[in-house]
Design an enzyme around this catalytic site. Sequence first.
Site, PDB file in Angstrom:
ATOM      1  N   HIS A  58       0.836  -1.201   0.000  1.00 43.10           N
ATOM      2  CA  HIS A  58       0.000   0.000   0.000  1.00 43.10           C
ATOM      3  C   HIS A  58       0.881   1.265   0.000  1.00 43.10           C
ATOM      4  CE1 HIS A  58      -3.502   2.428   1.745  1.00 43.10           C
ATOM      5  NE2 HIS A  58      -2.458   3.210   1.981  1.00 43.10           N
ATOM      6  N   GLU A  59       1.836   1.305   0.937  1.00 39.89           N
ATOM      7  CA  GLU A  59       2.714   2.481   1.033  1.00 39.89           C
ATOM      8  C   GLU A  59       3.591   2.624  -0.206  1.00 39.89           C
ATOM      9  OE1 GLU A  59       2.448   4.853   3.199  1.00 39.89           O
ATOM     10  OE2 GLU A  59       0.869   3.723   4.203  1.00 39.89           O
ATOM     11  N   HIS A  62       1.795   4.350  -3.016  1.00 43.10           N
ATOM     12  CA  HIS A  62       1.849   5.815  -2.885  1.00 43.10           C
ATOM     13  C   HIS A  62       3.215   6.333  -3.351  1.00 43.10           C
ATOM     14  CE1 HIS A  62      -1.801   6.294  -0.591  1.00 43.10           C
ATOM     15  NE2 HIS A  62      -1.367   5.627   0.462  1.00 43.10           N
ATOM     16  N   ASP A 156      -5.618   8.804   3.544  1.00 40.37           N
ATOM     17  CA  ASP A 156      -5.708   8.895   2.080  1.00 40.37           C
ATOM     18  C   ASP A 156      -7.000   9.555   1.593  1.00 40.37           C
ATOM     19  OD1 ASP A 156      -3.308   7.632   2.035  1.00 40.37           O
ATOM     20  OD2 ASP A 156      -4.175   5.635   1.818  1.00 40.37           O
TER      21      ASP A 156
HETATM   22 ZN    ZN Z   1      -2.288   5.226   2.270  1.00 39.25          ZN
END
Ligand code: ZN
Length: 351
Positions: A58-59, A62, A156
């Site tokens: 997930h990170e 980004h 987010d």
């Molecule tokens: Zn996030």
Amino acid sequence: MKYSFKIFSVFGIPVELHITFLVLMLLIYIVAFFKIIPSINLLTAVLITLVFATVVIHELSHSYLAKRYGIRIERIVLLPIGGLSEMEEIPKDPAQELRIALAGPVSNLVIALISYIVLIIFGSFLSIVLSGALYYFIIVNLLLGLFNLLPAFPMDGGRILRAFLAERMSFIKATKLAASIGKQFAIIMAVIGVFFNFLLILIAIFVYIGADAEYKSVVVSTLLGDEMVKDIMTTDVHTLTPEDTVQETLKTMFREKHMGYPVTDDGKLVGIITFDDISKIPENERDMLIKDIMTRELILSDPNEDLVETIGKLNKNRIGRVPVVKNGEIVGIVSKTDITNTLQKKELKLD
Ligand SMILES: [Zn+2]
């Protein structure tokens, strides 16, 4: 972040584990291995590890997009409450921020979808325990994706909201609105957390503090973005000499109401002395000379330095003031008070 350890790098971004996270994982594996809590077995422990692996993905999603937009990522840190991408700057282009913020939750939803397809195709070949674990994994990823989409800035969803607002109003106003919505969400989360889940309270605290901190940093970079140190520094600098005593310095501080002074020897800057340094000295030792207690490793600024950069120095080093030096000579001083005053003046003009 302090107390974190690098485990590997992806796309040149270091991925670090925070000590609290390591302790948590160790505890989970100990509990699982020795069967301390019946419901936590090794499969549960592996599953929890996998969930944290998806947090890293997930990170990274980004970070990967942010990097493509030329934003430097310092590192990704894994904490017990989730992951944190430390970006050097916040993208000011709403369209970029929108995509960067979306990338994380979308990666969770994609992982959930892929796992679901795997479950449908191979489910009949898996044991009940394994397909149960896969099912749990899908649910967790769905929840992670949806939870992060809550408009609780700086989560987010809150960033997506800010980007959406910033297309319609100034960046600063959009942040203010998103931050206040974020703080309200944090309060609701904390209340729900009290009844259902302790973790939610921690996340709420993170959101609340984060919303405030990010709004302030946006205010600073927007309002002071064009200022240089020379525009706001105090040029009438009062200095002390190394031979002054602690007692004399204390009197000067009370008389002139300054909390810190540069110390010069023959016009040359040799140190800085603050009220903090002085207050550590017991009363009966105040005949001591300040050269023995002053700070000699100085953080300095230049008249032509961007003010935002100097503010960064103040915050990073947790100091109240920096001497401004040109050609080795002290030409001014910038304190947190100077910055606050300038900010207040500009904020008044803003309304
Ligand atoms: Zn996030």
